[in-house]
Design a protein around this motif. Structure first.
Motif, PDB file in Angstrom:
ATOM      1  N   UNK A 187       0.680  -1.335   0.037  1.00  0.00           N
ATOM      2  CA  UNK A 187       0.014  -0.067  -0.089  1.00  0.00           C
ATOM      3  C   UNK A 187       0.897   1.184  -0.275  1.00  0.00           C
ATOM      4  N   UNK A 188       2.139   1.121   0.641  1.00  0.00           N
ATOM      5  CA  UNK A 188       3.012   2.484   0.538  1.00  0.00           C
ATOM      6  C   UNK A 188       3.169   2.704  -0.621  1.00  0.00           C
ATOM      7  N   UNK A 189       3.376   1.894  -1.756  1.00  0.00           N
ATOM      8  CA  UNK A 189       3.905   1.995  -3.030  1.00  0.00           C
ATOM      9  C   UNK A 189       2.468   2.696  -3.883  1.00  0.00           C
ATOM     10  N   UNK A 190       1.197   2.143  -3.297  1.00  0.00           N
ATOM     11  CA  UNK A 190      -0.118   2.587  -3.915  1.00  0.00           C
ATOM     12  C   UNK A 190      -0.293   3.974  -3.558  1.00  0.00           C
ATOM     13  N   UNK A 191       0.195   4.585  -2.361  1.00  0.00           N
ATOM     14  CA  UNK A 191       0.057   5.859  -1.772  1.00  0.00           C
ATOM     15  C   UNK A 191       0.785   6.865  -2.456  1.00  0.00           C
ATOM     16  N   UNK A 192       2.046   6.235  -2.667  1.00  0.00           N
ATOM     17  CA  UNK A 192       2.967   7.188  -3.390  1.00  0.00           C
ATOM     18  C   UNK A 192       2.602   7.147  -4.720  1.00  0.00           C
ATOM     19  N   UNK A 193       2.242   6.364  -5.333  1.00  0.00           N
ATOM     20  CA  UNK A 193       1.621   6.781  -6.891  1.00  0.00           C
ATOM     21  C   UNK A 193       0.775   7.666  -6.728  1.00  0.00           C
TER      22      UNK A 193
ATOM     23  N   UNK B 124      -4.458   8.415   9.437  1.00  0.00           N
ATOM     24  CA  UNK B 124      -4.034   7.873  10.583  1.00  0.00           C
ATOM     25  C   UNK B 124      -2.784   7.088  10.494  1.00  0.00           C
ATOM     26  N   UNK B 125      -1.898   7.920   9.815  1.00  0.00           N
ATOM     27  CA  UNK B 125      -0.688   7.026   9.630  1.00  0.00           C
ATOM     28  C   UNK B 125       0.316   7.276  10.560  1.00  0.00           C
ATOM     29  N   UNK B 126       1.278   6.512  10.846  1.00  0.00           N
ATOM     30  CA  UNK B 126       2.231   6.644  11.701  1.00  0.00           C
ATOM     31  C   UNK B 126       3.593   7.423  10.976  1.00  0.00           C
ATOM     32  N   UNK B 127       4.337   8.278  11.903  1.00  0.00           N
ATOM     33  CA  UNK B 127       5.488   8.819  11.096  1.00  0.00           C
ATOM     34  C   UNK B 127       6.312   7.942  10.183  1.00  0.00           C
ATOM     35  N   UNK B 128       6.572   6.818  10.925  1.00  0.00           N
ATOM     36  CA  UNK B 128       7.114   5.767  10.099  1.00  0.00           C
ATOM     37  C   UNK B 128       6.495   5.097   8.847  1.00  0.00           C
ATOM     38  N   UNK B 129       5.342   5.063   8.879  1.00  0.00           N
ATOM     39  CA  UNK B 129       4.491   4.723   7.684  1.00  0.00           C
ATOM     40  C   UNK B 129       4.610   5.822   6.498  1.00  0.00           C
ATOM     41  N   UNK B 130       4.516   7.181   6.912  1.00  0.00           N
ATOM     42  CA  UNK B 130       4.445   8.212   6.283  1.00  0.00           C
ATOM     43  C   UNK B 130       5.950   8.251   5.479  1.00  0.00           C
ATOM     44  N   UNK B 131       7.031   8.139   6.280  1.00  0.00           N
ATOM     45  CA  UNK B 131       8.365   8.031   5.801  1.00  0.00           C
ATOM     46  C   UNK B 131       8.480   6.920   4.727  1.00  0.00           C
ATOM     47  N   UNK B 132       7.914   6.030   4.747  1.00  0.00           N
ATOM     48  CA  UNK B 132       7.950   4.753   3.840  1.00  0.00           C
ATOM     49  C   UNK B 132       7.229   5.124   2.518  1.00  0.00           C
ATOM     50  N   UNK B 133       6.085   5.918   2.764  1.00  0.00           N
ATOM     51  CA  UNK B 133       5.217   6.102   1.511  1.00  0.00           C
ATOM     52  C   UNK B 133       5.830   7.236   1.004  1.00  0.00           C
ATOM     53  N   UNK B 134       6.457   8.252   1.470  1.00  0.00           N
ATOM     54  CA  UNK B 134       7.030   9.569   0.696  1.00  0.00           C
ATOM     55  C   UNK B 134       8.493   9.188   0.500  1.00  0.00           C
ATOM     56  N   UNK B 135       9.168   8.304   0.943  1.00  0.00           N
ATOM     57  CA  UNK B 135      10.521   7.866   0.917  1.00  0.00           C
ATOM     58  C   UNK B 135      11.316   9.253   1.589  1.00  0.00           C
ATOM     59  N   UNK B 136      11.074   9.357   2.478  1.00  0.00           N
ATOM     60  CA  UNK B 136      11.786  10.486   3.443  1.00  0.00           C
ATOM     61  C   UNK B 136      12.108  10.170   4.732  1.00  0.00           C
ATOM     62  N   UNK B 137      13.142  10.457   5.291  1.00  0.00           N
ATOM     63  CA  UNK B 137      13.532  10.264   6.474  1.00  0.00           C
ATOM     64  C   UNK B 137      12.400  10.635   7.630  1.00  0.00           C
ATOM     65  N   UNK B 138      12.397   9.887   8.587  1.00  0.00           N
ATOM     66  CA  UNK B 138      11.474  10.080   9.593  1.00  0.00           C
ATOM     67  C   UNK B 138      11.690  11.639  10.159  1.00  0.00           C
TER      68      UNK B 138
END
Lengths: 186, 256
Positions: free
Chosen positions: A71-77, A150-164
């Motif tokens: 889903x992180x990939x889908x969110x990014x797309x 309601x995503x955690x910081x870690x999940x957001x960092x995975x979606x956006x490929x940014x550091x926490x």
């Protein structure tokens, strides 16, 4: 579905349409809901969702499993497609054939009208969303993912490929910008 | 508004939970139709993805084979063919010379032509009628332009003769006097006209982008001795290392 099951399904989906269908069923609602919260427009949300899944399908062959949910990939797309939507300030042409020819036009129209009615009822959300949409895209996506998805910081960092740390800092600055926007109106 | 208030507002706001099942169904159908089209592309791409390294390896191998095996062979044959068409080289070949060595550098070939007989023999090809006239041909280096398919230049090669020490000359005279074969063939009164080392056979040596003619390393150190008595001439060939006579020949007689 745990990560291992999802990994197997993703690799199966590269060869098996049924597996891709399962992934689609699993994530359609989440992705559609995220896009709708970002654009607050039912028609645009449908188009962007179509484009998101089409891009996912098209690029499925080069997807590499990195131990983060599919889903992180889908969110990014989806985030990229939303950014395109805002950049162009117009709805994108949908590249999927058949979408404009629903099996039941009347049903779809009714559902769209109902969805628009439902959306209108969430006035407070629409008001907040309107303010968020004035912010730069990088703040919009972080605030939406954090508070509406309601995503955690870690999940957001995975979606956006940014550091926490970067996500936290962007979130802080985004909230500050949003607070100033709200104060200006009040 | 304080940041905590804004965060609380964002966390507590009622969010739309909207679904459009018809869109979900239609999109699924359209995606599955597209899936088969995309799958074909993936398969084609996958095939090429697998085929590309193999094809590249094959191309590299073929070019290596062509450049290092086929092309040099073709160029050698081409150089030989061009040189044989040259009248001067053709004449030498007809008289018994051979193409001894060929080296290729870019678009040029270097052809070494040498007599087939031991080089020293040619230097004393005395005919009975004209015993002291030498037909000296020790070899030639021809430069061939492979692009223009012609002989660009021919350079005659001088023999590399190593001078003999006095001690060596004395030893040769001693061997000549005592050898039974010489004693049998050449009259005792015959004088030694000349003693010289037989030039070693030649070969080409390629270094960087040039070619040079060098002597072939040989275990033997052969010496030719010319004898004269009256109008007659003989020769003997002596291996100086083994200290033995290898051949004794009558060369001819002058009619002067």
């Amino acid at each position: 579905m745990n990560l291992d099951e999802e990994k197997k399904l993703v690799y199966k989906a590269k060869k098996d349409p049924e597996a891709f269908g399962k992934l689609y069923n699993e994530y359609y609602s989440k992705i559609f809901a995220y896009i709708l919260k970002r654009v607050a427009n039912v028609d645009a949300a449908q188009d962007i969702t179509s484009e998101t899944f089409y891009k996912a399908l098209k690029n499925m062959w080069r997807f590499r499993w990195q131990n983060i949910p599919f889903s992180a990939w889908l969110y990014r797309i989806a985030s990229n497609e939303i950014a395109n939507f805002f950049r162009k300030k117009k709805r994108k042409t949908v590249s999927l054939e058949g979408i404009s020819e629903p099996t039941s036009n009347s049903n779809l129209l009714e559902e769209i009208i109902e969805a628009q009615e439902q959306l209108k009822k969430h006035e407070e959300f629409l008001c907040l969303q309107e303010k968020i949409s004035t912010l730069p895209i990088k703040y919009q996506e972080i605030i939406t993912l954090r508070f509406f998805e309601k995503k955690q910081i870690k999940e957001i960092s995975e979606i956006l490929r940014k550091r926490e740390g970067t996500v936290k800092s962007l979130l802080h600055r985004g909230l500050e910008r949003l607070r100033r926007e709200m104060d200006a109106i009040n | 508004m304080k940041e905590e208030d804004l965060i609380r507002k964002l966390e507590e706001v009622s969010l739309p939970a909207i679904e459009i099942p018809s869109h979900q169904r239609n999109l699924r159908l359209a995606l599955l139709n597209r899936y088969f089209k995309e799958k074909r592309n993936w398969e084609v791409f996958g095939f090429f993805k697998k085929a590309i390294p193999a094809t590249l390896t094959m191309i590299i191998l073929m070019s290596l084979v062509y450049n290092f095996l086929i092309l040099p062979g073709r160029n050698l044959a081409k150089a030989r063919e061009i040189s044989l068409k040259n009248p001067q080289i053709k004449e030498w070949i007809e008289k018994g010379a051979i193409i001894k060595d060929i080296e290729i550098i870019e678009n040029k070939a270097y052809v070494l032509v040498q007599p087939t007989s031991k080089i020293g023999e040619a230097s004393v090809a005395l005919k009975p009628e004209t015993p002291r006239i030498k037909e000296e041909f020790f070899g030639a280096l021809a430069e061939i332009d492979l692009k223009d398919k012609k002989v660009s230049s021919i350079e005659k090669i001088d023999p590399v003769v190593v001078a003999l020490t006095e001690k060596e000359q004395e030893r040769i005279k001693e061997i000549s006097t005592n050898d039974p074969e010489i004693q049998k063939t050449i009259p005792k009164e015959a004088e030694i006209l000349k003693i010289e080392t037989v030039p070693a056979p030649l070969r080409l040596m390629k270094k960087d982008s040039s070619v040079s003619v060098v002597s072939e390393s040989t275990e033997e150190k052969e010496v030719q001795v010319i004898y004269e008595y009256g109008q007659k001439q003989w020769e003997s060939k002596i291996d100086l290392k083994k200290e033995e006579v290898k051949a004794v020949n009558f060369l001819g007689e002058s009619k002067e």
